[in-house]
Design a protein around this motif. Structure first.
Motif, PDB file in Angstrom:
ATOM      1  N   ILE A 128       0.821  -1.207   0.000  1.00 28.80           N
ATOM      2  CA  ILE A 128       0.000   0.000   0.000  1.00 28.80           C
ATOM      3  C   ILE A 128       0.860   1.264   0.000  1.00 28.80           C
ATOM      4  CG2 ILE A 128      -1.674   1.333   1.364  1.00 28.80           C
ATOM      5  CD1 ILE A 128      -2.758  -1.453   2.270  1.00 28.80           C
ATOM      6  N   LEU A 137      -8.053   0.588  -2.256  1.00 26.42           N
ATOM      7  CA  LEU A 137      -7.657  -0.793  -2.516  1.00 26.42           C
ATOM      8  C   LEU A 137      -8.879  -1.694  -2.633  1.00 26.42           C
ATOM      9  CD1 LEU A 137      -4.566  -1.685  -0.321  1.00 26.42           C
ATOM     10  CD2 LEU A 137      -4.729  -1.682  -2.801  1.00 26.42           C
ATOM     11  N   PRO A 169      -5.137  -1.614  -6.448  1.00 25.38           N
ATOM     12  CA  PRO A 169      -5.729  -0.298  -6.254  1.00 25.38           C
ATOM     13  C   PRO A 169      -6.789  -0.026  -7.317  1.00 25.38           C
ATOM     14  CG  PRO A 169      -3.601  -0.083  -7.278  1.00 25.38           C
ATOM     15  CD  PRO A 169      -3.794  -1.534  -7.026  1.00 25.38           C
TER      16      PRO A 169
END
Lengths: 362, 198
Positions: A128, A137, A169
Motif C-alpha cells: 500500500i 484498494l 488499487p
C-alpha cells in the motif's frame, strides 16, 4: 525435366526451390549439389553469388517498416470490440497452450484457507505504501470453482483461479503498478515501459513491463516457481528487490522463453532451469523438424531457434556427423532423447542450458 | 528477421491456438493477431499502397474473424487463410472505390506514401533500397507473386491458390518478375566483390 545447370541465369537459380533453401541455410536433399556447384561450373560464380544475395534480400524483413503505430491502433480497436462487459468465467486449461504466458508457482502442501491471514495484511501494508493515498484498494476473492476475470484500471486483465485472492488499487499510480496475489492467477499485462507492473507473492516480487503470465502463490508452500513461455520477466526476492531500490543491484533472475526459476523460500535462493515441457515459440515462422542427412550442428540450431533454448556441446562432437530423422509433435525432451540415443550421446540441463556430451559408457 | 518457412504446413501450435481462439480465448486471438499482423501489412502494401485502406481491411478481417469464430473451420495454415482473406477484402475495396485498377501494369509512385518516405531514410541499406525500387517497377501481379513466394515463404502451388490462378501462371509471374529484376537492377552489382569496380 533435364536442365542445363551450366547455363543457369540469375532468375533460374532464384526460381529453383532447392537453391532458395540452400541460399537461406535451410536443409534440403539438394544441399550438397549447390555446395559443389561452383566447383563444377566455376564460370557461373558471379551469377550464383548474385542469385544468393537476391534470395536473401527478397526474404529479408526491413526493420524500418515495422508499423508499430498501426499495429497498436488496430489492436486497440479490436480490443474494444472483443472486450466482454462484466466478469466472465472461462476454463483455465487453455492458457497452458498459449505462448504468451509466464507461470509463477508457489508449491504448496496442505490446504489453504480463505480466512484472513495476519501475514497477508502485513505484506499488503507494505504494498500500500507504493500507492497514492487517494487510491482505494480493492480485494477480489474467488470462492467459485472456476476462473474469475478481474479488469484493472490500466486495461490489464487478471484471471483469478479458485481459492485465490488479489488486492489491487482502484486506479494505479503513474510510475508503477503494484498488486498483491495469494493463490493462482493468469495475468495479461498492458505494455507500459514507463510504469512497471509488480506482483508481490509471498517473499517474491515479479516485475514485468507488459506481457501475460501466470502466478500461483499459495501460503503453505516451500518453493516459488516462475515459468516463462514467452517474453521476459525478472523475479526477485522481496528483500532483494527493496534493497535494490536504494542500491541499484538486486539479487534476482531474468527469465526468457521456456525457462523457469525455483525460489526456495527458507533459503531465499533461486535456481534456474528449463520448464517441464518447453513449447515452440510462436513466431512468424513455421518450424519443421524433418532432418534428412542434416549436419548435427544444424539440427541443434533448429531446436535452439524453435524452442528459444541454448544447446551447448563440444564442436568436435558434431564434426562430420549428420542425422536423418523426421519429428512430429514430440516434445523437446523426446526429440533430444531420440537424437542422443541415435548418436550415442546424452544430455542434461544445467543452469537453463542443454548440455550435450558423449554417452558415458559406465 | 528472416522468414525461413518454405511451405505452409499444419503445425500443432497453430491448431491449438486456433481451437482456443474459437472457444473465445482472447489471449489466443491476440497471439494470432500479433503473429500475423506484420505479414499481412507487408502483403497488403504489395497489392495497394493505400495504407489507410490496408489498415481498415486488416481491422475488418480480424473483427469478422472474432465475430464468426464459432462457424470457422480449421484452416490448413492460419497464415494462408489470413492472407487469402485479406486479399479478397482489399480487392473488393479497390473494385468499389475504382481509383486503382487491379490489372494495371505499373504501380503509381505515390510521393507521400509512408513506404516512399521510408525508402528515403538512411536506415535502409543500399541493396534493400535498390530492390524496393526495382520491385515497385514490376507489374502488380508479378510483384505480389514474388512477395508471396519469397517473403511469405509460400510454395509455387500456394501462390497460385492464393492468387486464384493456375500453377503455370503463378510460375510465370514469379519467373518473369525475377528476370525483370535482373534487368532493372543489373544484378551483378549485388556481388560484393565487384562492388568497387562499377
Amino acid at each position: 525435366m533435364q536442365r542445363d545447370f551450366s547455363k543457369f541465369e540469375i532468375e533460374d537459380f532464384v526460381f529453383d526451390e532447392s537453391f532458395q533453401k540452400w541460399a537461406s541455410g535451410i536443409p534440403s536433399p539438394e544441399h550438397r549439389f549447390w555446395e559443389r556447384y561452383l566447383h563444377i561450373y566455376p564460370h557461373q560464380t558471379d551469377k550464383l553469388l548474385a542469385a544468393r544475395e537476391l534470395v536473401k534480400q527478397l526474404k529479408a524483413d526491413d526493420p524500418a517498416l515495422s508499423f508499430h503505430a498501426m499495429r497498436r491502433e488496430v489492436w486497440s480497436t479490436l480490443q474494444e470490440h472483443i472486450e466482454p462487459s462484466g466478469k466472465v468465467v472461462r476454463p483455465i486449461f487453455t492458457f497452458w497452450n498459449i505462448a504468451a504466458s509466464v507461470v509463477l508457482v508457489i508449491l504448496g502442501l496442505g490446504a489453504w484457507y480463505l480466512s484472513s491471514q495476519p501475514q497477508l495484511h502485513q505484506q499488503m501494508e507494505q504494498v500500500i505504501t507504493f500507492q497514492p493515498a487517494e487510491s482505494e484498494l480493492i480485494e477480489e476473492v474467488n470462492r467459485t470453482n472456476s476462473t474469475l476475470l478481474v479488469h484493472l484500471s490500466d486495461g490489464s486483465v487478471v484471471e483469478l483461479a479458485k481459492n485465490s485472492r488479489l488486492k489491487y488499487p482502484k486506479s494505479f499510480a503513474n510510475n508503477q503498478r503494484v498488486v498483491q496475489l495469494e493463490g493462482e492467477a493468469f495475468f495479461e499485462v498492458q505494455k507500459n515501459p514507463e510504469s512497471p507492473f509488480l506482483i508481490y507473492a509471498n517473499e517474491t516480487v515479479t516485475k514485468v513491463l507488459g506481457t501475460s503470465f501466470r502466478i500461483v502463490a499459495f501460503q503453505d508452500a516451500s518453493k516459488v516457481i516462475v515459468s516463462v513461455a514467452t517474453g521476459k520477466v525478472s523475479v526477485f526476492s522481496k528483500e532483494g528487490y527493496h534493497r535494490s531500490a536504494q542500491h541499484q543491484n538486486a539479487a534476482g533472475v531474468v527469465l526468457t522463453a521456456n525457462q523457469r526459476a525455483e525460489f526456495t523460500r527458507d533459503q531465499q535462493q533461486f535456481n534456474k532451469t528449463l520448464v517441464e515441457n518447453p513449447d515452440i515459440i510462436i513466431t512468424q515462422e513455421n518450424p519443421t523438424f524433418n532432418f534428412d542427412n542434416t549436419p548435427l550442428k544444424l539440427v541443434f540450431e533448429a531446436l535452439e531457434k524453435a524452442y528459444g533454448v541454448e544447446i551447448l556441446y563440444d564442436a568436435e562432437l558434431v564434426l562430420n556427423r549428420s542425422l536423418k530423422v523426421h519429428f512430429g509433435e514430440e516434445s523437446l525432451y523426446e526429440k533430444l532423447t531420440v537424437i542422443c540415443n541415435t548418436m550415442g550421446m546424452q544430455y542434461q540441463i544445467v543452469d537453463a542450458k542443454i548440455i550435450i556430451e558423449r554417452k558415458n559408457l559406465n | 528477421m528472416e522468414n525461413e518457412s518454405t511451405t505452409l504446413q499444419k503445425r500443432p501450435n497453430d491448431l491449438i491456438l486456433w481451437e482456443s481462439f474459437r472457444r473465445g480465448d482472447r489471449v489466443a486471438f491476440e497471439n494470432i493477431y500479433q503473429a500475423h499482423f506484420g505479414s499481412l501489412v507487408r502483403y497488403g502494401l504489395k497489392i495497394s499502397q493505400d495504407q489507410d485502406l490496408i489498415q481498415d481491411c486488416i481491422q475488418d478481417l480480424f473483427i469478422e474473424l472474432w465475430d464468426s469464430r464459432q462457424q470457422l473451420t480449421i484452416p490448413n495454415s492460419i497464415r494462408f487463410y489470413l492472407l487469402k482473406s485479406l486479399r479478397y477484402k482489399i480487392i473488393r475495396q479497390l473494385q468499389n472505390s475504382n481509383t486503382e485498377s487491379l490489372e494495371n501494369g505499373y504501380a503509381a509512385v505515390i510521393e507521400d506514401s509512408v513506404e516512399h518516405n521510408i525508402l528515403l531514410q538512411e536506415t535502409r541499406s543500399g541493396y534493400l533500397r535498390q530492390l524496393g525500387l526495382a520491385m515497385d517497377q514490376l507489374p502488380k501481379r508479378q510483384r505480389e507473386a514474388l512477395h508471396l513466394r519469397y517473403f511469405q515463404g509460400l510454395s509455387n502451388e500456394d501462390v497460385a491458390r492464393l492468387m486464384g490462378v493456375n500453377y503455370q501462371s503463378a510460375c510465370k509471374f514469379i519467373y518473369t518478375a525475377l528476370k525483370s529484376l535482373r534487368n532493372i537492377m543489373r544484378l551483378s552489382s549485388l556481388i560484393p566483390t565487384l562492388w568497387f569496380f562499377i
